[in-house]
Design a protein around this motif. Structure first.
Motif, mmCIF file in Angstrom:
data_model
loop_
_atom_site.group_PDB
_atom_site.id
_atom_site.type_symbol
_atom_site.label_atom_id
_atom_site.label_comp_id
_atom_site.label_asym_id
_atom_site.label_seq_id
_atom_site.Cartn_x
_atom_site.Cartn_y
_atom_site.Cartn_z
ATOM 1 N N UNK A 1 35.309 55.702 -16.468
ATOM 2 C CA UNK A 1 35.879 54.758 -17.428
ATOM 3 C C UNK A 1 37.162 55.265 -18.060
ATOM 4 N N UNK A 2 37.377 56.586 -18.030
ATOM 5 C CA UNK A 2 38.583 57.151 -18.622
ATOM 6 C C UNK A 2 39.675 57.411 -17.583
ATOM 7 N N UNK A 3 39.578 56.777 -16.419
ATOM 8 C CA UNK A 3 40.600 56.961 -15.387
ATOM 9 C C UNK A 3 41.974 56.615 -15.960
ATOM 10 N N UNK A 4 42.987 57.458 -15.754
ATOM 11 C CA UNK A 4 44.322 57.162 -16.275
ATOM 12 C C UNK A 4 44.846 55.819 -15.776
ATOM 13 N N UNK A 5 45.614 55.151 -16.628
ATOM 14 C CA UNK A 5 46.080 53.797 -16.305
ATOM 15 C C UNK A 5 46.904 53.757 -15.025
ATOM 16 N N UNK A 6 47.753 54.787 -14.821
ATOM 17 C CA UNK A 6 48.587 54.749 -13.624
ATOM 18 C C UNK A 6 47.746 54.875 -12.357
ATOM 19 N N UNK A 7 46.692 55.710 -12.390
ATOM 20 C CA UNK A 7 45.798 55.823 -11.244
ATOM 21 C C UNK A 7 45.043 54.524 -11.011
ATOM 22 N N UNK A 8 44.568 53.908 -12.080
ATOM 23 C CA UNK A 8 43.834 52.652 -11.961
ATOM 24 C C UNK A 8 44.726 51.573 -11.374
ATOM 25 N N UNK A 9 45.959 51.493 -11.851
ATOM 26 C CA UNK A 9 46.894 50.484 -11.333
ATOM 27 C C UNK A 9 47.155 50.704 -9.849
ATOM 28 N N UNK A 10 47.378 51.958 -9.446
ATOM 29 C CA UNK A 10 47.621 52.254 -8.037
ATOM 30 C C UNK A 10 46.443 51.810 -7.183
ATOM 31 N N UNK A 11 45.229 52.198 -7.593
ATOM 32 C CA UNK A 11 44.049 51.886 -6.794
ATOM 33 C C UNK A 11 43.830 50.382 -6.683
ATOM 34 N N UNK A 12 43.970 49.675 -7.802
ATOM 35 C CA UNK A 12 43.728 48.232 -7.801
ATOM 36 C C UNK A 12 44.756 47.508 -6.949
ATOM 37 N N UNK A 13 46.031 47.862 -7.079
ATOM 38 C CA UNK A 13 47.058 47.164 -6.308
ATOM 39 C C UNK A 13 46.920 47.436 -4.816
ATOM 40 N N UNK A 14 46.563 48.668 -4.458
ATOM 41 C CA UNK A 14 46.398 48.961 -3.037
ATOM 42 C C UNK A 14 45.167 48.265 -2.462
ATOM 43 N N UNK A 15 44.089 48.201 -3.229
ATOM 44 C CA UNK A 15 42.908 47.473 -2.772
ATOM 45 C C UNK A 15 43.217 45.989 -2.616
ATOM 46 N N UNK A 16 43.907 45.388 -3.572
ATOM 47 C CA UNK A 16 44.229 43.968 -3.491
ATOM 48 C C UNK A 16 45.135 43.663 -2.302
ATOM 49 N N UNK A 17 45.950 44.627 -1.933
ATOM 50 C CA UNK A 17 46.865 44.451 -0.803
ATOM 51 C C UNK A 17 46.113 44.179 0.497
ATOM 52 N N UNK A 18 44.887 44.732 0.611
ATOM 53 C CA UNK A 18 44.128 44.634 1.860
ATOM 54 C C UNK A 18 42.742 44.041 1.615
ATOM 55 N N UNK A 19 42.598 43.260 0.554
ATOM 56 C CA UNK A 19 41.274 42.813 0.109
ATOM 57 C C UNK A 19 40.497 42.074 1.194
ATOM 58 N N UNK A 20 41.174 41.330 2.049
ATOM 59 C CA UNK A 20 40.465 40.559 3.076
ATOM 60 C C UNK A 20 39.696 41.457 4.047
ATOM 61 N N UNK A 21 40.272 42.640 4.358
ATOM 62 C CA UNK A 21 39.657 43.516 5.363
ATOM 63 C C UNK A 21 39.530 44.950 4.860
ATOM 64 N N UNK A 22 39.396 45.133 3.563
ATOM 65 C CA UNK A 22 39.409 46.490 3.017
ATOM 66 C C UNK A 22 38.270 47.347 3.544
ATOM 67 N N UNK A 23 37.213 46.709 4.014
ATOM 68 C CA UNK A 23 36.023 47.466 4.419
ATOM 69 C C UNK A 23 36.139 48.059 5.816
ATOM 70 N N UNK A 24 37.130 47.667 6.623
ATOM 71 C CA UNK A 24 37.178 48.114 8.009
ATOM 72 C C UNK A 24 37.195 49.640 8.130
ATOM 73 N N UNK A 25 38.146 50.275 7.493
ATOM 74 C CA UNK A 25 38.231 51.727 7.566
ATOM 75 C C UNK A 25 37.098 52.413 6.839
ATOM 76 N N UNK A 26 36.694 51.846 5.712
ATOM 77 C CA UNK A 26 35.549 52.377 4.972
ATOM 78 C C UNK A 26 34.326 52.477 5.884
#
Length: 272
Positions: free
Chosen positions: A166-191
């Motif tokens: 919950x205390x993840x720094x804002x810049x890290x959170x923003x990076x993770x969220x924007x990158x996930x949203x970029x590939x949201x349709x197929x984000x699970x493929x590599x996972x």
């Protein structure tokens, strides 16, 4: 010492183009692979530190960041690693030190079978047992709730606050969220490819020195003893106090430990 500028580029592979970021004009090669479902942006602060004395390249895994996706969802980590090795060879990398975090650690291990490497730097090797793999495959990659009201953004924020704290720094959170949203349709493929893949045999077969470079409280830090047993020539460096994501939370310490390892491999006078 002069700081060099990070540049971007694309390399052709059998799956299309792989995007990469590079910093440094001379010295040993370093190739870095990221965790799912992010991108080479996670190494944005690491690359300049490495580029002062090496040629450091961070790749976007196919289907993530700005890299073209694989032809479909059923490909496995060795397939992804083969394409990344093609990209690395295409830009002239020779005997690189290959490194990665979580999925990226598996990619680094698998890529070493396609591209002769000088060493491996691994953070959080996914050495899951069968039950753990089944659990991750069942629960870790629910469909993103993409709709007209933006529910997917709140979902992504909640996901990373839960995974990274919950205390993840804002810049890290923003990076993770924007990158996930970029590939949201197929984000699970590599996972899901990462959860299906067991890197044990490939790690045991890798005839190169291995640095396990981990955050003290990383969710996969408990796998380090097993990785130490499997690797033929391994050493462990723990960055104390970090809950995970050493390349993002402490890029200077991460880069310093990585460079020390690279110097050991490339300068006989630095021998162990």
């Amino acid at each position: 010492m002069t700081t060099t500028r990070t540049k971007g580029g694309y390399a052709d592979t059998d799956w299309g183009q792989v995007h990469y970021r590079i910093n440094g004009d001379s010295g040993p090669w370093i190739g870095l692979f990221h965790e799912s479902p992010l991108s080479s942006r996670v190494y944005a602060e690491v690359l300049p530190a490495l580029g002062r004395s090496a040629r450091a390249v961070a790749f976007d895994t196919p289907g993530y960041g700005a890299s073209d996706p694989p032809p479909g969802p059923g490909f496995e980590i060795p397939d992804y690693a083969g394409m990344l090795a093609q990209a690395a060879a295409g830009i002239g990398m020779e005997r690189p030190v290959l490194g990665g975090v979580h999925t990226g650690a598996s990619l680094a291990i698998a890529a070493a079978a396609h591209l002769p490497a000088a060493g491996l730097v691994l953070s959080g090797v996914p050495l899951f047992d069968a039950g753990e793999r089944a659990g991750f495959l069942a629960d870790w990659t629910p469909a993103a709730p993409i709709d007209g009201t933006g529910s997917q953004f709140a979902w992504a924020v909640e996901r990373y606050r839960r995974i990274w704290g919950a205390d993840v720094p804002r810049d890290m959170l923003h990076l993770a969220v924007t990158e996930l949203m970029r590939v949201a349709d197929n984000y699970e493929w590599g996972y899901r490819a990462a959860f299906r893949y067991d890197p044990s045999d490939a790690l045991a077969a890798a005839d190169v020195p291995v640095l396990l470079l981990d955050a003290e409280f990383d969710m996969l830090a408990g796998k380090d003893p097993l990785a130490m047993e499997l690797a033929r020539d391994a050493r462990l460096v723990v960055l104390p106090g970090l809950p995970g994501q050493p390349h993002l939370r402490s890029p200077d310490r991460y880069a310093s430990a990585l460079l020390e390892f690279v110097r050991e491999l490339t300068d006989p006078k630095e021998g162990r």
